[in-house]
Design an enzyme around this catalytic site. Structure first.
Site, short mmCIF file in Angstrom:
data_model
loop_
_atom_site.label_atom_id
_atom_site.label_comp_id
_atom_site.label_asym_id
_atom_site.label_seq_id
_atom_site.Cartn_x
_atom_site.Cartn_y
_atom_site.Cartn_z
CE LYS A 56 -8.71 9.00 8.11
NZ LYS A 56 -7.60 8.68 8.98
NE ARG B 178 0.68 6.46 7.66
CZ ARG B 178 -0.05 5.23 7.87
NH1 ARG B 178 0.45 4.21 8.64
NH2 ARG B 178 -1.31 5.34 7.70
P1 AMP Z 1 -3.68 6.83 4.30
O1 AMP Z 1 -4.21 5.56 3.79
O2 AMP Z 1 -4.96 7.77 4.21
O3 AMP Z 1 -2.99 6.64 5.80
O4 AMP Z 1 -2.53 7.55 3.39
C1 AMP Z 1 -1.32 6.75 3.29
C2 AMP Z 1 -0.27 7.61 2.55
O5 AMP Z 1 -1.09 8.33 1.25
C3 AMP Z 1 0.05 8.97 3.39
O6 AMP Z 1 0.85 8.71 4.59
C4 AMP Z 1 0.26 9.89 2.33
O7 AMP Z 1 1.78 9.87 2.03
C5 AMP Z 1 -0.48 9.52 1.17
N1 AMP Z 1 -1.67 10.40 1.12
C6 AMP Z 1 -3.12 10.07 1.50
N2 AMP Z 1 -3.89 11.09 1.46
C7 AMP Z 1 -3.16 12.16 1.17
C8 AMP Z 1 -3.34 13.51 1.37
N3 AMP Z 1 -4.51 14.08 1.10
N4 AMP Z 1 -2.41 14.19 0.99
C9 AMP Z 1 -1.08 14.00 0.74
N5 AMP Z 1 -0.70 12.79 0.91
C10 AMP Z 1 -1.54 11.77 1.01
#
Ligand code: AMP
Length: 218
Positions: A13, A171
C-alpha cells in the site's frame, strides 16, 4: 481524488501510494507513519501508542479517528487524499463516512490489494526502511544501490520492530479479524476495486492507474 488503500500489512500500500502521489500530487496519509513518527519524536501521542504499535495491535478507534479527522481538514486535502492503513475497523469506516459527509466529500474508491499470509510474511521479513526519511526497500525485490544505505538521503536502513516474523503473523491475524470485514463493507457500497497484490509492482501500477484514470473522467 479521494481514495483509501486496503489490504494486509506488506501488501504494498505504501509503495503504491507514493507512486500515486507523484502522479496526482495528493497527500498520502498513512496512520502507521503518523504513529511511528510520533513514537520516534517521543511526543505525547507517541508515548500513548508506543506499546500498542510495537506489539502489532490496533490503536483505539477514538484516538485514530480524531487524528484522521484533523488531518483531513488541512488545506492540502482539498483536491484529494490517499488514506493508507485507515480505516482498519468497521467503526473507523463508519466514522470516516461521517467525517466525509460533514466535509461535503465523497470517497471515489477503496482499492484493495489482495495478498495471502505467506507472501506477507516473506515480503515483510525482507523489508527495510530508511531510519531517516522512511523510504521503503526490499532486500530481494527492491534493494538500495548500496547495501544498508538509503538511495535518497544516505540514512541507514533498518528493520521495523513490528516487522519481525512473530509480530507480522499477529498483525496479519488482527487484519483478518478487524480489517477484512471492510472488504464486504465497501463492496456493498460499490466502491471496492480489488487488485492482485502478488503481481509485480509494475503490473499492479498499470492496473491501478487505469482505475484512477476512470475517476479522473468523472
Ligand atoms: P502500518 O504501518 O499501517 O502497518 O501500521 C503500523 C501500526 O500502527 C499498526 O500495527 C497499528 O498498531 C497502528 N495503526 C496504524 N493505522 C491504524 C489504524 N487505522 N487503527 C489503529 N491502529 C493503527
Amino acid at each position: 481524488m479521494n481514495l483509501i488503500f486496503l489490504g494486509p500489512p506488506g501488501a504494498g500500500k505504501g509503495t503504491y501510494a507514493k507512486r500515486v502521489v507523484e502522479k496526482y500530487n495528493i497527500p498520502h496519509i498513512s496512520t502507521g507513519d503518523i504513529f511511528r513518527e510520533a513514537i520516534a519524536k517521543g511526543t505525547e501521542l507517541g508515548r500513548k501508542v508506543q506499546d500498542i504499535v510495537n506489539s502489532g495491535n490496533l490503536v483505539p478507534d477514538e484516538l485514530t479517528n480524531a487524528l484522521v479527522e484533523e488531518r483531513l481538514k488541512q488545506d492540502d486535502c482539498k483536491k484529494g487524499f490517499i488514506l493508507d492503513g485507515y480505516p482498519r475497523t468497521l467503526n473507523q469506516a463508519q466514522a470516516l463516512n461521517e467525517m466525509l459527509k460533514k466535509m461535503g466529500k465523497e470517497l471515489d474508491g477503496a482499492i484493495y490489494f489482495e495478498v495471502d499470509e505467506e507472501t506477507v510474511v516473506q515480503r515483510i521479513s525482507t523489508r527495510r526502511v530508511c531510519s531517516k526519511c522512511g523510504k521503503v526497500y526490499n532486500v530481494i525485490t527492491l534493494p538500495s544501490r548500496v547495501e544498508g544505505i538509503c538511495d535518497d538521503c544516505g540514512g541507514t536502513l533498518i528493520q521495523r520492530d513490528d516487522d519481525k516474523e512473530d509480530i507480522v503473523r499477529s498483525r496479519y491475524r488482527v487484519y483478518i479479524e478487524k480489517t477484512s470485514p471492510l472488504i464486504e463493507y465497501y463492496k456493498n457500497q460499490n466502491k471496492l476495486f480489488t487488485l492482485d497484490g502478488r503481481k509485480s509492482v509494475e503490473e499492479v501500477m498499470k492496473i491501478l492507474f487505469n482505475i484512477l484514470g476512470g475517476f479522473e473522467k468523472k
